[in-house]
Design a protein around this motif. Structure first.
Motif, short mmCIF file in Angstrom:
data_model
loop_
_atom_site.label_atom_id
_atom_site.label_comp_id
_atom_site.label_asym_id
_atom_site.label_seq_id
_atom_site.Cartn_x
_atom_site.Cartn_y
_atom_site.Cartn_z
N SER A 1 0.86 -1.20 0.00
CA SER A 1 0.00 0.00 0.00
C SER A 1 0.89 1.24 0.00
O SER A 1 2.09 1.17 0.26
CB SER A 1 -0.93 -0.01 1.21
OG SER A 1 -0.19 0.01 2.41
N GLU A 2 0.30 2.36 -0.27
CA GLU A 2 1.03 3.63 -0.32
C GLU A 2 1.74 3.89 1.01
O GLU A 2 1.12 3.86 2.07
CB GLU A 2 0.04 4.77 -0.62
CG GLU A 2 0.69 6.10 -0.89
CD GLU A 2 1.39 6.15 -2.23
OE1 GLU A 2 2.39 6.87 -2.34
OE2 GLU A 2 0.94 5.46 -3.17
N GLY A 3 3.03 4.12 0.96
CA GLY A 3 3.81 4.43 2.15
C GLY A 3 4.20 3.22 2.99
O GLY A 3 4.85 3.35 4.02
N SER A 4 3.82 2.03 2.56
CA SER A 4 4.14 0.81 3.31
C SER A 4 5.56 0.35 3.01
O SER A 4 6.06 0.55 1.90
CB SER A 4 3.14 -0.29 2.92
OG SER A 4 3.50 -1.52 3.51
#
Length: 105
Positions: free
Chosen positions: A56-59
């Motif tokens: 996911s975004e920023g993971s």
């Protein structure tokens, strides 16, 4: 069990059939796990960016982590299924042949 009884068990048609079935299942499961590992390694070698994408975004966790865990868990499950079959159905078939050979039917 003496040598003669063991030889009778090994030459019994039901035991031979069971041994062939067990070998077929064992080799089939081995082939499935082998294909899984080869596909995993092949994808890592040919499309490493696919495994490097974050979930996911920023993971910081990538799809490669989940793919690796899946391959390992799949192998454990496949092995567990084989052991269950080998220690269940095939073990019972072997005991049945031994009883027949020993005249305990």
């Amino acid at each position: 069990m003496d040598k003669q009884t063991a030889q009778q068990v090994l030459s019994h048609p039901k035991f031979k059939q069971m041994a062939q079935q067990k070998a077929l299942i064992g080799w089939s499961f081995s082939a499935v796990v082998f294909v899984m590992y080869v596909a995993y390694i092949w994808l890592i070698g040919t499309a490493p960016e696919m495994f490097g994408k974050p979930v996911s975004e920023g993971s910081i966790t990538t799809w490669g982590i989940y793919a690796g865990i899946f391959v390992i868990v799949f192998s454990f499950i496949t092995t567990g299924i084989y052991v269950s079959i080998a220690n269940g159905k095939f073990e019972e078939m072997t005991k049945e042949v031994v009883r027949e050979v020993q005249g305990e039917e």
